[in-house]
Scaffold this active site. Structure first.
Site, PDB file in Angstrom:
ATOM      1  N   ASN A  19       0.865  -1.182   0.000  1.00  0.00           N
ATOM      2  CA  ASN A  19       0.000   0.000   0.000  1.00  0.00           C
ATOM      3  C   ASN A  19       0.902   1.231   0.000  1.00  0.00           C
ATOM      4  O   ASN A  19       1.507   1.553   1.013  1.00  0.00           O
ATOM      5  CB  ASN A  19      -0.897  -0.040   1.249  1.00  0.00           C
ATOM      6  CG  ASN A  19      -1.745   1.207   1.383  1.00  0.00           C
ATOM      7  OD1 ASN A  19      -1.827   2.025   0.464  1.00  0.00           O
ATOM      8  ND2 ASN A  19      -2.390   1.361   2.536  1.00  0.00           N
ATOM      9  N   LYS A  21       0.062   4.271  -0.257  1.00  0.00           N
ATOM     10  CA  LYS A  21      -0.559   5.449   0.365  1.00  0.00           C
ATOM     11  C   LYS A  21      -0.292   6.698  -0.485  1.00  0.00           C
ATOM     12  O   LYS A  21      -0.326   6.626  -1.715  1.00  0.00           O
ATOM     13  CB  LYS A  21      -0.056   5.609   1.809  1.00  0.00           C
ATOM     14  CG  LYS A  21      -0.221   4.319   2.616  1.00  0.00           C
ATOM     15  CD  LYS A  21       0.027   4.468   4.085  1.00  0.00           C
ATOM     16  CE  LYS A  21      -0.192   3.123   4.764  1.00  0.00           C
ATOM     17  NZ  LYS A  21      -0.164   3.197   6.217  1.00  0.00           N
ATOM     18  N   HIS A 105      -9.911   1.580   4.634  1.00  0.00           N
ATOM     19  CA  HIS A 105      -8.644   1.619   5.363  1.00  0.00           C
ATOM     20  C   HIS A 105      -8.796   2.534   6.583  1.00  0.00           C
ATOM     21  O   HIS A 105      -9.505   3.532   6.536  1.00  0.00           O
ATOM     22  CB  HIS A 105      -7.536   2.140   4.427  1.00  0.00           C
ATOM     23  CG  HIS A 105      -6.172   1.981   5.020  1.00  0.00           C
ATOM     24  ND1 HIS A 105      -5.680   2.833   5.989  1.00  0.00           N
ATOM     25  CD2 HIS A 105      -5.196   1.066   4.792  1.00  0.00           C
ATOM     26  CE1 HIS A 105      -4.454   2.432   6.327  1.00  0.00           C
ATOM     27  NE2 HIS A 105      -4.142   1.369   5.623  1.00  0.00           N
ATOM     28  N   GLU A 107      -6.968   4.721   7.804  1.00  0.00           N
ATOM     29  CA  GLU A 107      -6.618   6.129   7.573  1.00  0.00           C
ATOM     30  C   GLU A 107      -7.783   6.868   6.921  1.00  0.00           C
ATOM     31  O   GLU A 107      -7.989   8.055   7.165  1.00  0.00           O
ATOM     32  CB  GLU A 107      -5.333   6.212   6.726  1.00  0.00           C
ATOM     33  CG  GLU A 107      -4.113   5.832   7.558  1.00  0.00           C
ATOM     34  CD  GLU A 107      -2.929   5.325   6.757  1.00  0.00           C
ATOM     35  OE1 GLU A 107      -2.924   5.434   5.526  1.00  0.00           O
ATOM     36  OE2 GLU A 107      -1.991   4.805   7.396  1.00  0.00           O
ATOM     37  N   GLU A 187      -6.192  -5.151  10.203  1.00  0.00           N
ATOM     38  CA  GLU A 187      -5.151  -4.168  10.498  1.00  0.00           C
ATOM     39  C   GLU A 187      -5.473  -3.460  11.811  1.00  0.00           C
ATOM     40  O   GLU A 187      -6.210  -2.452  11.805  1.00  0.00           O
ATOM     41  CB  GLU A 187      -5.056  -3.134   9.373  1.00  0.00           C
ATOM     42  CG  GLU A 187      -4.712  -3.715   8.031  1.00  0.00           C
ATOM     43  CD  GLU A 187      -4.068  -2.676   7.127  1.00  0.00           C
ATOM     44  OE1 GLU A 187      -2.930  -2.886   6.699  1.00  0.00           O
ATOM     45  OE2 GLU A 187      -4.701  -1.637   6.875  1.00  0.00           O
ATOM     46  N   GLY A 193       1.802   1.617  11.015  1.00  0.00           N
ATOM     47  CA  GLY A 193       2.802   2.676  10.979  1.00  0.00           C
ATOM     48  C   GLY A 193       3.478   2.934  12.319  1.00  0.00           C
ATOM     49  O   GLY A 193       4.206   3.910  12.479  1.00  0.00           O
ATOM     50  N   SER A 233       2.682  -2.784  10.473  1.00  0.00           N
ATOM     51  CA  SER A 233       4.121  -2.897  10.758  1.00  0.00           C
ATOM     52  C   SER A 233       4.723  -4.231  10.319  1.00  0.00           C
ATOM     53  O   SER A 233       5.623  -4.769  10.984  1.00  0.00           O
ATOM     54  CB  SER A 233       4.411  -2.632  12.245  1.00  0.00           C
ATOM     55  OG  SER A 233       4.037  -1.317  12.584  1.00  0.00           O
TER      56      SER A 233
HETATM   57  P1  PGA Z   1       2.278  -0.212   7.834  1.00  0.00           P
HETATM   58  O1  PGA Z   1       0.861   0.154   7.153  1.00  0.00           O
HETATM   59  O2  PGA Z   1       2.778  -1.456   7.188  1.00  0.00           O
HETATM   60  O3  PGA Z   1       3.144   0.985   7.542  1.00  0.00           O
HETATM   61  O4  PGA Z   1       2.032  -0.397   9.295  1.00  0.00           O
HETATM   62  C1  PGA Z   1      -0.064  -0.850   6.844  1.00  0.00           C
HETATM   63  C2  PGA Z   1      -1.247  -0.238   6.173  1.00  0.00           C
HETATM   64  O5  PGA Z   1      -1.581   0.917   6.460  1.00  0.00           O
HETATM   65  O6  PGA Z   1      -1.900  -0.873   5.332  1.00  0.00           O
END
Ligand code: PGA
Length: 276
Positions: A19, A21, A105, A107, A187, A193, A233
């Site tokens: 992803n 982003k 997601h 976010e 997730e 993150g 992560s």
């Molecule tokens: P990350 O993000 O691997 O940076 O924790 C995962 C995601 O947002 O899909």
């Protein structure tokens, strides 16, 4: 139920979605995507690799997949067309040859007012259009600390499916061709993150719970059919621990997918778990 579909789809294949982003400019996106396709062509690894890229890059990147990389959007609207400034539709993705999209997601939920209903409507539009939907779910730290994670996941899945208009297994599997359409990404918000991934045991417990939810509401075959990915992560050093768990079909990777070499390592380690 379509005879044998579930068995065929539980053949142990692993899925890795990067992803991106809101990262990378055009030159970086093209260079990275080109290197990834080249790497997969050379290594011939038995792994389904996808990139969820910023929408502005989709029309160019789709020409570079070489049938080796699956290209996904990061979000999509549920209406076919209309006065929705800033949005993109399922028919637009289809017309480009993009394979599907992430939906819901965290976010989008935290920063853009996304909720289970809007995520579900997006998922329904994708599945009805024969495209892949990656429904992202996951509890907050507070919800986990209060012991409410399972209730939260059940609500997220059930409300999303209610809003999707997808009523039964046949509708989910109906347009099934060679590859699965329905993905759920577990997730946990606190792991995204943060550098603090869930433990593989925590992830396995949540994945098994999610699979049971699908079996309970849609039938055992759908529970078998749905691909459940862990995200939060994930990096080269821990991907094998997650993908070794019985109910973890793959990973959704944010930060670590932005680094070409790290992503290659993840591909190799994930593929090493699959009997080619
Ligand atoms: P990350 O993000 O691997 O940076 O924790 C995962 C995601 O947002 O899909």
């Amino acid at each position: 139920m379509i005879e044998g579909v579930a068995e065929m789809l539980r053949e142990g294949k692993k899925y890795l979605i990067g992803n991106w982003k809101m990262f990378k400019d055009e030159i970086q996106a093209h260079a990275h995507f080109h290197l990834l396709a080249q790497f997969l062509a050379e290594k011939k690894i038995f792994l389904d690799v996808a990139i969820a890229a910023p929408s502005v890059f989709l029309s160019d990147l789709v020409r570079k997949t070489q049938n080796l990389v699956t290209l996904l959007a990061q979000n999509v609207h549920w209406e076919r067309e209309g006065p929705f400034t800033g949005e993109i539709s399922v028919p637009m993705l289809r017309s480009l040859g993009v394979s599907g999209s992430l939906v819901g997601h965290s976010e989008r939920r935290l920063s853009f007012g996304e909720n289970n209903v809007t995520a579900g409507k997006r998922m329904g539009a994708l599945l009805r259009g024969g495209l892949k939907a990656v429904l992202c779910v996951g509890e907050s730290l507070e919800e986990r600390d209060q012991g409410r994670w399972s209730r939260v996941l059940e609500t997220q899945v059930c409300q999303a499916f209610e809003a999707s208009g997808v009523k039964n297994a046949f509708e989910i599997l109906g347009s099934f061709a060679q590859s699965p359409l329905l993905f759920v990404a577990y997730e946990p918000v606190w792991a995204i993150g943060s550098g603090h991934a869930a433990s593989p045991a925590q992830a396995q417990e949540a994945h098994s719970f999610l699979r049971n939810i699908f079996s309970f509401y849609f039938g055992r075959d759908v529970g078998e059919y749905v691909k459940i990915l862990y995200g939060g992560s994930v990096k080269a050093s821990n991907i094998k621990d997650f993908l070794s768990c019985p109910d973890i079909d793959g990973a959704l990777v944010g930060g670590a997918s932005l680094n070409v070499q790290e992503f290659f390592q993840m591909c190799e380690r994930a593929a090493s778990l699959v009997k080619g």
